[in-house]
Motif scaffolding. Sequence first.
Motif, short mmCIF file in Angstrom:
data_model
loop_
_atom_site.label_atom_id
_atom_site.label_comp_id
_atom_site.label_asym_id
_atom_site.label_seq_id
_atom_site.Cartn_x
_atom_site.Cartn_y
_atom_site.Cartn_z
N GLU A 172 -4.44 0.50 5.02
CA GLU A 172 -4.08 1.87 4.61
C GLU A 172 -5.37 2.65 4.30
O GLU A 172 -5.83 2.72 3.15
N PRO A 173 -5.97 3.25 5.35
CA PRO A 173 -7.26 3.92 5.17
C PRO A 173 -7.26 4.98 4.07
O PRO A 173 -8.31 5.27 3.49
N SER A 174 -6.09 5.54 3.74
CA SER A 174 -6.09 6.58 2.69
C SER A 174 -6.40 5.97 1.32
O SER A 174 -6.66 6.70 0.36
N LEU A 175 -6.39 4.64 1.21
CA LEU A 175 -6.73 3.99 -0.07
C LEU A 175 -8.23 3.63 -0.17
O LEU A 175 -8.68 3.13 -1.19
N TYR A 176 -8.96 3.89 0.92
CA TYR A 176 -10.38 3.52 0.97
C TYR A 176 -11.15 4.02 -0.26
O TYR A 176 -11.98 3.30 -0.82
N ASP A 177 -10.84 5.25 -0.69
CA ASP A 177 -11.60 5.87 -1.79
C ASP A 177 -11.26 5.30 -3.16
O ASP A 177 -11.87 5.68 -4.15
N THR B 77 0.84 -1.21 0.00
CA THR B 77 0.00 0.00 0.00
C THR B 77 0.88 1.26 0.00
O THR B 77 0.48 2.29 -0.56
N GLU B 78 2.07 1.17 0.57
CA GLU B 78 2.98 2.34 0.54
C GLU B 78 3.34 2.71 -0.89
O GLU B 78 3.47 3.87 -1.24
N PRO C 31 -1.63 7.75 -7.29
CA PRO C 31 -3.08 7.94 -7.06
C PRO C 31 -3.98 7.49 -8.20
O PRO C 31 -5.18 7.35 -8.00
N VAL D 68 0.10 4.32 -2.50
CA VAL D 68 -0.16 5.68 -2.04
C VAL D 68 0.54 6.69 -2.96
O VAL D 68 0.01 7.77 -3.25
#
Length: 400
Positions: free
Chosen positions: A224-229, A190-191, A197, A194
């Motif tokens: 990695e919650p920032s990937l939720y979208d 996931t890093e 995008p 991120v």
Amino acid sequence: MSFLAAALDRVKPSATIAVTDKARVLKAAGRNVIGLGAGEPDFDTPDNIKQAAIKAIQDGKTKYTAVDGIPELKEAIIGKFQRENGLAYKPNQVIVGVGGKQVLYNALMATINPGDQVIIPAPYWVSYPEMVALAGGEPVPVVCTAAHGFKLQPEALEKAITPKTKWLILCSPSNPTGAAYTKAELKALTEVLVKHPHVWIMTDDMYEHLVYDDFVFTTPAQVEPSLYDRTLTVNGVSKAYCMTGWRIGYAGGPAQLIKAMATIQSQSTSNPCSIAQWAAVEALNGPQSFIPANNKVFKERRDLVVSMLNQANGIECPRPEGAFYVYPSCAGTIGKTAPSGKVIDNDEAFVTELLETEGVAVVQGSAFGLGPAFRISYATKTSDLEDACKRIQRFCGNLR
Ligand code: PLP
């Protein structure tokens, strides 16, 4: 000019179904065949789930439903995602389809434009590249060797990403290898994501519940919650709930994507079977205690198969974390000759000769994008597995 669509030139029929069919033909001809090709639990659907379906019929829940699933099942799915994965979805972020397969297919059909690339770690489930090709995209397999536990490495992911990359498809625990990513391994992937995008993540969590030895399952949007979208989290009741024939799968993801998938579903199958949806409500909301009980049996079978295969000449079998598959290498048999005179020059020859001489049906690794190897499904009676492994040992022992 062929009457058939050109799109069909891009698609191969399923190798796993082909093996199962071949085994069925041999069986019908009176041969003693043990089929280790099919990917479905031998356990029956639990009785409370069957009763829920019977009640649905008796209560007249036999009409069309909302295309993307009955509200009660969506609520059960939302509850499951929250409880087990720490993921919060609203009803418009959830879709129910005719098996996980249709959900994955609709997601690709809803997003792929000609030339779009989809990164697929190999060995892969046979349908991913075919679905991508059918949608007009370009599957980009990235080989993940046994030395890396058949898992995608962050550097390999970074290298595979191009401006045309649309999706990364992850499957953990994996069909066909059984490999499952730890939280740290997922975090490392996931890093990379991120930083890019434009790449979305389609995670196929179909085997989530089938993990052994205290392995802890996690999923990308959780890690990695920032990937939720930009994550579509796909799951279903087929494997853990022994409901392959009921055909219920589901996904959680961004509302706009879910809506597009529902549009495709509305013009193809419409809603999944109303009765099966009510059965799935019971599966997700009802008692879960049969899952660890089944897993105990699966783990014993995995250990039996791994141990017996490692005693076969020329076979090396890693011990995977989950699912109900093992993916042994048969590199040590390549170039040898069977008593019939046939030369085992690749894994397809290996599985064909094994089926013909010993009546054991397995699927060649080359069908999953990494050979020479083969896949065994151990979702089969333990006595049959033991017998099959003995036959494989004898087969390998007879190669010269
Ligand atoms: N994803 C993987 C990795 C699978 O192995 C399977 C079934 O074999 C599916 C999805 C599809 O499951 P379903 O029966 O829900 O369509």
